[in-house]
Design a protein around this motif. Structure first.
Motif, PDB file in Angstrom:
ATOM      1  N   SER A   1     -11.122  24.695  -7.874  1.00  0.00           N
ATOM      2  CA  SER A   1     -12.288  25.562  -8.080  1.00  0.00           C
ATOM      3  C   SER A   1     -13.605  24.861  -7.752  1.00  0.00           C
ATOM      4  O   SER A   1     -14.620  25.514  -7.577  1.00  0.00           O
ATOM      5  N   ARG A   2     -13.611  23.511  -7.647  1.00  0.00           N
ATOM      6  CA  ARG A   2     -14.841  22.764  -7.361  1.00  0.00           C
ATOM      7  C   ARG A   2     -14.970  22.353  -5.892  1.00  0.00           C
ATOM      8  O   ARG A   2     -15.969  21.775  -5.491  1.00  0.00           O
ATOM      9  N   VAL A   3     -13.964  22.611  -5.079  1.00  0.00           N
ATOM     10  CA  VAL A   3     -13.963  22.173  -3.683  1.00  0.00           C
ATOM     11  C   VAL A   3     -15.014  22.920  -2.879  1.00  0.00           C
ATOM     12  O   VAL A   3     -15.157  24.139  -2.981  1.00  0.00           O
ATOM     13  N   GLN A   4     -15.753  22.164  -2.078  1.00  0.00           N
ATOM     14  CA  GLN A   4     -16.751  22.757  -1.194  1.00  0.00           C
ATOM     15  C   GLN A   4     -16.443  22.535   0.278  1.00  0.00           C
ATOM     16  O   GLN A   4     -16.673  23.408   1.087  1.00  0.00           O
ATOM     17  N   VAL A   5     -15.972  21.347   0.630  1.00  0.00           N
ATOM     18  CA  VAL A   5     -15.749  21.012   2.037  1.00  0.00           C
ATOM     19  C   VAL A   5     -14.380  20.362   2.192  1.00  0.00           C
ATOM     20  O   VAL A   5     -13.989  19.520   1.388  1.00  0.00           O
ATOM     21  N   ILE A   6     -13.682  20.747   3.265  1.00  0.00           N
ATOM     22  CA  ILE A   6     -12.398  20.147   3.601  1.00  0.00           C
ATOM     23  C   ILE A   6     -12.479  19.668   5.045  1.00  0.00           C
ATOM     24  O   ILE A   6     -12.770  20.457   5.943  1.00  0.00           O
TER      25      ILE A   6
ATOM     26  N   ALA B   1       0.186  17.390  11.503  1.00  0.00           N
ATOM     27  CA  ALA B   1       0.447  18.816  11.277  1.00  0.00           C
ATOM     28  C   ALA B   1       0.349  19.153   9.787  1.00  0.00           C
ATOM     29  O   ALA B   1      -0.192  20.201   9.415  1.00  0.00           O
ATOM     30  N   LEU B   2       0.838  18.269   8.951  1.00  0.00           N
ATOM     31  CA  LEU B   2       0.741  18.487   7.500  1.00  0.00           C
ATOM     32  C   LEU B   2      -0.719  18.462   7.052  1.00  0.00           C
ATOM     33  O   LEU B   2      -1.136  19.283   6.232  1.00  0.00           O
ATOM     34  N   ALA B   3      -1.506  17.546   7.586  1.00  0.00           N
ATOM     35  CA  ALA B   3      -2.938  17.478   7.242  1.00  0.00           C
ATOM     36  C   ALA B   3      -3.641  18.780   7.607  1.00  0.00           C
ATOM     37  O   ALA B   3      -4.429  19.316   6.817  1.00  0.00           O
ATOM     38  N   ARG B   4      -3.344  19.304   8.795  1.00  0.00           N
ATOM     39  CA  ARG B   4      -3.942  20.588   9.204  1.00  0.00           C
ATOM     40  C   ARG B   4      -3.490  21.719   8.288  1.00  0.00           C
ATOM     41  O   ARG B   4      -4.274  22.593   7.925  1.00  0.00           O
ATOM     42  N   GLN B   5      -2.221  21.700   7.877  1.00  0.00           N
ATOM     43  CA  GLN B   5      -1.691  22.740   6.994  1.00  0.00           C
ATOM     44  C   GLN B   5      -2.350  22.675   5.619  1.00  0.00           C
ATOM     45  O   GLN B   5      -2.714  23.703   5.053  1.00  0.00           O
ATOM     46  N   ILE B   6      -2.518  21.473   5.077  1.00  0.00           N
ATOM     47  CA  ILE B   6      -3.182  21.317   3.787  1.00  0.00           C
ATOM     48  C   ILE B   6      -4.610  21.847   3.879  1.00  0.00           C
ATOM     49  O   ILE B   6      -5.055  22.609   3.009  1.00  0.00           O
TER      50      ILE B   6
ATOM     51  N   ARG C   1       0.831  -1.213   0.000  1.00  0.00           N
ATOM     52  CA  ARG C   1       0.000   0.000   0.000  1.00  0.00           C
ATOM     53  C   ARG C   1       0.860   1.255   0.000  1.00  0.00           C
ATOM     54  O   ARG C   1       0.549   2.229  -0.683  1.00  0.00           O
ATOM     55  N   TYR C   2       1.925   1.235   0.788  1.00  0.00           N
ATOM     56  CA  TYR C   2       2.779   2.416   0.905  1.00  0.00           C
ATOM     57  C   TYR C   2       3.382   2.802  -0.445  1.00  0.00           C
ATOM     58  O   TYR C   2       3.545   3.982  -0.733  1.00  0.00           O
ATOM     59  N   ARG C   3       3.692   1.825  -1.266  1.00  0.00           N
ATOM     60  CA  ARG C   3       4.264   2.109  -2.591  1.00  0.00           C
ATOM     61  C   ARG C   3       3.303   2.892  -3.473  1.00  0.00           C
ATOM     62  O   ARG C   3       3.731   3.628  -4.359  1.00  0.00           O
ATOM     63  N   PHE C   4       1.995   2.703  -3.263  1.00  0.00           N
ATOM     64  CA  PHE C   4       1.019   3.267  -4.187  1.00  0.00           C
ATOM     65  C   PHE C   4       0.171   4.395  -3.626  1.00  0.00           C
ATOM     66  O   PHE C   4      -0.454   5.118  -4.387  1.00  0.00           O
ATOM     67  N   HIS C   5       0.114   4.573  -2.314  1.00  0.00           N
ATOM     68  CA  HIS C   5      -0.673   5.667  -1.743  1.00  0.00           C
ATOM     69  C   HIS C   5       0.123   6.961  -1.880  1.00  0.00           C
ATOM     70  O   HIS C   5       1.195   7.105  -1.290  1.00  0.00           O
ATOM     71  N   ARG C   6      -0.410   7.861  -2.676  1.00  0.00           N
ATOM     72  CA  ARG C   6       0.269   9.120  -2.964  1.00  0.00           C
ATOM     73  C   ARG C   6      -0.739  10.256  -2.980  1.00  0.00           C
ATOM     74  O   ARG C   6      -1.933  10.027  -3.105  1.00  0.00           O
ATOM     75  N   TRP C   7      -0.229  11.458  -2.920  1.00  0.00           N
ATOM     76  CA  TRP C   7      -1.091  12.634  -2.950  1.00  0.00           C
ATOM     77  C   TRP C   7      -0.305  13.820  -3.487  1.00  0.00           C
ATOM     78  O   TRP C   7       0.924  13.808  -3.510  1.00  0.00           O
ATOM     79  N   GLU C   8      -1.074  14.847  -3.891  1.00  0.00           N
ATOM     80  CA  GLU C   8      -0.447  16.085  -4.351  1.00  0.00           C
ATOM     81  C   GLU C   8      -1.504  17.181  -4.389  1.00  0.00           C
ATOM     82  O   GLU C   8      -2.646  16.936  -4.764  1.00  0.00           O
ATOM     83  N   VAL C   9      -1.106  18.375  -3.976  1.00  0.00           N
ATOM     84  CA  VAL C   9      -1.946  19.562  -4.129  1.00  0.00           C
ATOM     85  C   VAL C   9      -1.135  20.540  -4.963  1.00  0.00           C
ATOM     86  O   VAL C   9      -0.045  20.948  -4.564  1.00  0.00           O
TER      87      VAL C   9
ATOM     88  N   GLN D   1      -4.143   9.007  15.905  1.00  0.00           N
ATOM     89  CA  GLN D   1      -3.702   9.971  16.912  1.00  0.00           C
ATOM     90  C   GLN D   1      -2.469   9.468  17.649  1.00  0.00           C
ATOM     91  O   GLN D   1      -1.537  10.228  17.902  1.00  0.00           O
ATOM     92  N   LEU D   2      -2.463   8.191  17.973  1.00  0.00           N
ATOM     93  CA  LEU D   2      -1.331   7.577  18.668  1.00  0.00           C
ATOM     94  C   LEU D   2      -0.044   7.723  17.845  1.00  0.00           C
ATOM     95  O   LEU D   2       1.034   7.962  18.394  1.00  0.00           O
ATOM     96  N   LEU D   3      -0.176   7.620  16.532  1.00  0.00           N
ATOM     97  CA  LEU D   3       0.982   7.701  15.637  1.00  0.00           C
ATOM     98  C   LEU D   3       1.247   9.106  15.101  1.00  0.00           C
ATOM     99  O   LEU D   3       2.192   9.318  14.343  1.00  0.00           O
ATOM    100  N   GLY D   4       0.395  10.078  15.447  1.00  0.00           N
ATOM    101  CA  GLY D   4       0.566  11.444  14.954  1.00  0.00           C
ATOM    102  C   GLY D   4       0.173  11.605  13.499  1.00  0.00           C
ATOM    103  O   GLY D   4       0.733  12.431  12.785  1.00  0.00           O
ATOM    104  N   LEU D   5      -0.811  10.816  13.064  1.00  0.00           N
ATOM    105  CA  LEU D   5      -1.267  10.860  11.679  1.00  0.00           C
ATOM    106  C   LEU D   5      -2.689  11.403  11.598  1.00  0.00           C
ATOM    107  O   LEU D   5      -3.387  11.483  12.609  1.00  0.00           O
ATOM    108  N   ALA D   6      -3.115  11.756  10.386  1.00  0.00           N
ATOM    109  CA  ALA D   6      -4.483  12.232  10.157  1.00  0.00           C
ATOM    110  C   ALA D   6      -4.850  11.997   8.706  1.00  0.00           C
ATOM    111  O   ALA D   6      -3.997  11.681   7.865  1.00  0.00           O
ATOM    112  N   ARG D   7      -6.143  12.156   8.420  1.00  0.00           N
ATOM    113  CA  ARG D   7      -6.676  12.036   7.058  1.00  0.00           C
ATOM    114  C   ARG D   7      -7.260  13.376   6.644  1.00  0.00           C
ATOM    115  O   ARG D   7      -7.806  14.095   7.469  1.00  0.00           O
TER     116      ARG D   7
END
Length: 166
Positions: free
Chosen positions: A105-110, A145-150, A75-83, A119-125
Motif C-alpha cells: 500500500s506504500r509503494v510509489q515507484v517500481i 523475465a521474473l523481474a519484469r513479471q514482478i 552472499r547467495y545463502r543470504f540474499h532472499r526476496w518475497e512478494v 544482461q549477459l547472464l539474463g539477470l535483472a534488479r
C-alpha cells in the motif's frame, strides 16, 4: 496472519537466481585480475619495486580470489526476496545483513534495471520505492523475465489500489 507468519520473523521465501553467484564472481575478477597482472609486470621488470609490488600482487591476488570464490557463495545463502499479498520483503548482505519490508500500500515507484554483466547472464534488479527515504527494497540477482513479471504484477496491484500511496 499470525505473529509467527509475519515476514519480519522469518527469512524471505525465495533465494535469488543461482546465476547471481556468477555475477558476483565476475565483478571482482574484472577489477582484481588486471591490477594483479599489472603488479606482476612491475615486479618482474622494475628491480627496485620488486619486493613491494610482489607483496602487493600477492595481497591483491588473495583478496580477488576470496571475493571471487567465498563471497558469492556466502552472499547467495543470504540474499532472499518475497512478494506476498501485502508486503515486499528483501534480505541482502554477506557481512552485514539488511532486511526491508514495505507494505504494498506504500509503494510509489517500481524500477527494473540490468547492467551489462546482468544482461549477459539474463539477470535483472527490481527496485521498489516509497515516499520515505528509508523505504526502498532492492532485489538483485533475479531472472530478467521474473523481474519484469514482478514489476508488472506490482504495477497492476498499485493501479488497482486507486490512491497515491502517500
Amino acid at each position: 496472519m499470525t505473529i509467527s507468519e509475519h515476514p519480519s520473523l522469518r527469512d524471505p521465501a525465495y533465494l535469488v537466481d543461482p546465476r547471481a553467484r556468477t555475477l558476483w564472481r565476475i565483478v571482482p575478477l574484472v577489477f582484481g585480475v588486471p591490477i594483479f597482472l599489472a603488479l606482476i609486470i612491475v615486479a618482474v621488470f622494475v628491480e627496485p619495486a620488486r619486493i613491494p609490488t610482489g607483496i602487493a600482487a600477492l595481497v591483491v591476488g588473495a583478496v580477488t580470489a576470496f571475493y571471487a570464490t567465498v563471497v558469492p557463495a556466502w552472499r547467495y545463502r543470504f540474499h532472499r526476496w518475497e512478494v506476498t499479498g501485502t508486503v515486499i520483503y528483501s534480505q541482502a548482505g554477506w557481512f552485514t545483513r539488511t532486511r526491508v519490508i514495505i507494505p504494498i500500500s506504500r509503494v510509489q515507484v517500481i524500477d527494473t534495471a540490468a547492467g551489462p554483466f546482468e544482461q549477459l547472464l539474463g539477470l535483472a534488479r527490481v527496485k521498489v520505492t516509497t515516499a520515505s527515504s528509508a523505504g526502498t527494497v532492492h532485489i538483485a540477482g533475479l531472472d530478467a523475465a521474473l523481474a519484469r513479471q514482478i514489476a508488472s504484477d506490482l504495477t497492476v496491484r498499485i493501479e488497482n489500489r486507486g490512491d497515491d500511496a502517500t
